[in-house]
Design an enzyme around this catalytic site. Structure first.
Site, PDB file in Angstrom:
ATOM      1  CG  HIS A  26      -1.780   1.182   1.374  1.00  0.00           C
ATOM      2  ND1 HIS A  26      -3.119   1.168   1.011  1.00  0.00           N
ATOM      3  CD2 HIS A  26      -1.538   2.441   1.828  1.00  0.00           C
ATOM      4  CE1 HIS A  26      -3.647   2.359   1.233  1.00  0.00           C
ATOM      5  NE2 HIS A  26      -2.702   3.145   1.740  1.00  0.00           N
ATOM      6  CD  GLU A  27       1.557   3.667   3.636  1.00  0.00           C
ATOM      7  OE1 GLU A  27       1.789   4.718   3.005  1.00  0.00           O
ATOM      8  OE2 GLU A  27       0.513   3.502   4.293  1.00  0.00           O
ATOM      9  CG  HIS A  81       0.209   6.263  -0.658  1.00  0.00           C
ATOM     10  ND1 HIS A  81      -0.809   6.973  -1.261  1.00  0.00           N
ATOM     11  CD2 HIS A  81      -0.329   5.711   0.473  1.00  0.00           C
ATOM     12  CE1 HIS A  81      -1.923   6.846  -0.536  1.00  0.00           C
ATOM     13  NE2 HIS A  81      -1.657   6.079   0.515  1.00  0.00           N
ATOM     14  CG  HIS A 131       0.124   8.930  -6.853  1.00  0.00           C
ATOM     15  ND1 HIS A 131      -0.988   9.274  -6.118  1.00  0.00           N
ATOM     16  CD2 HIS A 131      -0.078   9.473  -8.068  1.00  0.00           C
ATOM     17  CE1 HIS A 131      -1.808   9.992  -6.848  1.00  0.00           C
ATOM     18  NE2 HIS A 131      -1.283  10.134  -8.048  1.00  0.00           N
TER      19      HIS A 131
END
Length: 695
Positions: free
Chosen positions: A477-478, A481, A484
């Site tokens: 998940h991190e 990010h 991104h």
């Protein structure tokens, strides 16, 4: 900045490929650096506002985009340390700096001459022949001024500035109080009877935690999620589970100096007043005005639709757990400190595997490799670790992110282990964002410098760090990010990377989680830490079959927190926050066996700053998007389909906030998503419910 009292290492980053030289920065350097950087930024702003030339996009908007470089650098270093490696000196300065920064930005937002220049450009934007990205940047600045009170009368502007300053200070104190409670509590265990049921990996982590807290022997249960959750899962000592659980949920509500209840009440009152000053019915309406959801009604509509299904599923799960308790000859109800323990037993029965069986196959090192491998397959980038570079803590690792041709794309720092100086949770942030504008130092743009912070239990010396499946998902998940930020390819810094609508920002991270459980990834990287053997196919099949196990519990935990957040921020006044929380949960018929994932006194997403205030729902909003987005890969027949991956990179990961999120999602997928894909992923969609309306 020419101030001789300022340590140049804070603003001139000349380490490896432009990294800060962390080893040259001391805590006492920050205060004078902030003073100088704030003054320098104010001078730049005054010069833009006082420019005698007619406003142009270049001399106003672009000038604002590049102003404050020193302040951005000092701030990113300071707030990074405040979150990931703090101490009493940093915390004292944080309480001082947070309101000072708020006052500084309020002054900019209410600068009449500066707003007049932006307003003039906004009024004639159709004549300026701007690109789509330039229009978005201009809109962001103009709306930023309006939302900062630029159109208010002077007296109301001053009151708004006061409110923002107070909120900044309260947010800093809220987070510090939670960390204080986490640091001050541990449960020391020394007897074998107290360790009954605990697997070796957890004993090792608890022993390491005890040593870190200065204990010469024994084991420490701490409030780090990577220790408390497995303890609640495996400990057969119900009395100790209850003791640990109650400490965990009481963070921020223990009375004394670290109690957050008075802070919550004041924060909610100030936010409500702020919204009214700016012409909004309530704070939720203010926050949602700039999001995909747009209104509190749209948010509550999604949450309630999911709540009913999640609660029904959770009650079925609870009945199954109660059956296990009864089988053991016990007659107590399922309480919150029982759920994880009996859910693990139920999972073992239903799917014939346990967390202890799975964990030896989930080495931190291998899951990091899996993260990087997926990124290379999808986006053509490669991570190369660079040894011997001093970061802000000895545990932090540095990686170069290179493109297909070997060119440097970004720098990535990974900070994976829990420690008392780090706040709980996991997050991504940046020291530097990608952009292409020329800078005063002669550089043409900057590469992103991104970091991930996690709180995994640190293993004993010489032993590998082993993760739970949830830990592995957190890592993915991190890193989603981080991608991104690292894949960003825009001109202007304000729309770089994660500079997107709050309910869109979780899409790249939650979508990336899907690739963790792709069979070919698990087959390659889920290997036993002792033998190197891959996870047996039978176990892998069980893991995949169990993906929606306990979904009712997890969704009730989350959705109740999101609904309480919305209830707080759609009211004019909240005299007793805990009474409102209790009322909302009572109206929802919250099962007594489950608590909110984040109870109000330690709800840092919402009260430690306002990033996710009236916005905690956004994880679910983005989950609607990510379920639909991954379905596009599944429909292609190849979860690494190069055509879909290119569309994903070009329309989601690289465009930041330079395009409207609805438009960029439709460019990727061809349509807006249906919530049913998310419900189906969670195992909450009923037969015959696979058609529905757009989110």
């Amino acid at each position: 900045m020419s101030d001789l009292s300022v340590n140049p290492a804070l603003t001139t980053w000349d380490g490896h490929h432009g990294l800060p030289r962390f080893d040259q920065i001391r805590d006492e350097d920050f205060a004078p650096a902030f003073d100088a950087a704030l003054a320098a930024h104010e001078a730049e702003i005054d010069a833009i506002a006082a420019n005698a030339e007619a406003p142009t996009f270049e001399n106003t908007v672009v000038a604002l985009e590049t102003a404050g470089d020193e302040l951005s650098r000092v701030s990113s270093l300071f707030w990074g340390k405040a979150g990931a490696h703090t101490n009493e000196n940093i915390q004292a300065l944080e309480r001082e700096i947070a309101p000072k920064m708020s006052r500084h930005y309020s002054k900019i937002g209410m600068n009449a001459a500066l707003f007049a220049r932006n307003d003039a450009l906004w009024e004639k934007r159709a004549e300026l022949n701007l690109s789509v990205e330039q229009e978005r940047v201009l809109e962001r600045h103009w709306k930023g001024f309006v939302r900062a009170g630029a159109k208010l009368p002077k007296a109301e502007q001053e009151r708004l500035a006061d409110i923002n300053e107070k909120l900044a200070g309260l947010g800093a104190k809220f987070g510090q109080n939670v960390l204080g409670d986490e640091k001050s509590w541990s449960l020391k265990l020394t007897e074998e009877a107290e360790l009954e049921g605990l697997p070796q990996f957890l004993r090792d982590a608890m022993a390491a935690a005890a040593r870190e807290r200065g204990e010469a022997d024994g084991y420490a249960v701490t409030l780090s999620r990577s220790i408390i959750e497995p303890f609640l899962t495996f400990s057969t000592r119900r009395d100790l589970r209850e003791q640990a659980f109650k400490a965990w949920v009481a963070r921020g509500a223990n009375g004394g100096e670290t109690d957050n209840l008075a802070i919550v009440k004041e924060v909610l009152a100030l936010r409500a007043e702020k919204a009214k000053l700016l012409g909004y019915e309530n704070f939720a309406a203010f926050k949602l005005d700039n999001t995909m959801a747009k209104t509190p009604e749209a948010v509550n509509g999604l949450l309630h639709k999911v709540w009913d299904k999640a609660r029904a599923k959770a009650l079925e799960e609870e009945a199954s757990l109660a059956g296990l308790i009864s089988e053991e000859g016990k007659n107590h109800e399922v309480m919150p400190w029982d759920w994880r323990h009996y859910a693990e037993k139920l999972r073992q029965r239903m799917f014939n595997f346990s967390e202890t069986e799975l964990k030896p196959y989930l080495q931190l090192e291998k899951i990091i490799e899996a993260c990087f491998d997926v990124a290379e397959r999808l986006f053509g980038i490669k991570a190369v670790e660079v040894k011997g570079i001093t970061a802000y803590h000895p545990d932090v690792r540095v990686f170069e992110i290179r493109d297909e041709k070997g060119g440097l794309k970004a720098l990535f720092l990974g900070d994976y282990f829990a420690r008392p100086s780090k706040r709980s949770g996991a997050w991504m942030s940046s020291f530097q964002s990608q952009h292409k504008l020329p800078l005063k130092n002669g550089a043409q743009g900057e590469i992103p410098i991104i970091y991930n912070v996690c709180n995994f239990a640190k293993p004993a010396e010489g032993k590998p760090a082993l993760l739970s499946l949830d830990d592995a998902r957190t890592l993915f998940h991190e890193f989603g990010h981080a991608l991104h930020g690292m894949l960003s390819d825009v001109v202007y810094p304000s729309v770089s990377g994660t500079g997107v609508a709050r309910d869109f920002v979780e899409l790249p991270s939650q979508l990336y989680e899907h690739w963790l459980t792709v069979p070919e990834i698990l087959e390659k990287y889920a290997v036993h830490y002792e033998t190197g053997e891959p996870m047996p196919k039978a176990l892998l099949d069980k893991v995949l079959a169990a993906r929606t196990f306990n979904a009712g519990f997890a969704t009730v935990e989350f959705t109740s927190s999101a609904l309480v957040d919305m209830a707080f921020h759609t009211r004019d006044a909240v005299d007793d926050p805990m009474a409102v929380q209790a009322q909302v949960l009572d109206e929802l018929k919250m099962p007594a066996s489950i608590v909110m994932r984040h109870a109000t006194p330690h709800f840092q997403h919402v009260f430690s700053g306002d990033g996710y205030s009236a916005g905690y729902y956004s994880y679910m909003w983005s989950e609607v998007l990510d379920a639909d987005a991954f379905a596009a890969f599944e429909e292609s027949g190849n979860v690494f389909d190069p055509v879909m991956a290119r569309k994903l990179k070009n329309n989601i990961y690289s465009v930041g906030g330079s395009v409207d999120p609805e438009e960029t999602y439709k460019a990727f997928r061809g349509k807006l998503p249906d919530p049913q894909a998310m419900l189906k992923k969670k195992g909450l969609a009923m037969v015959g419910e696979l058609a529905g309306s757009d989110a």
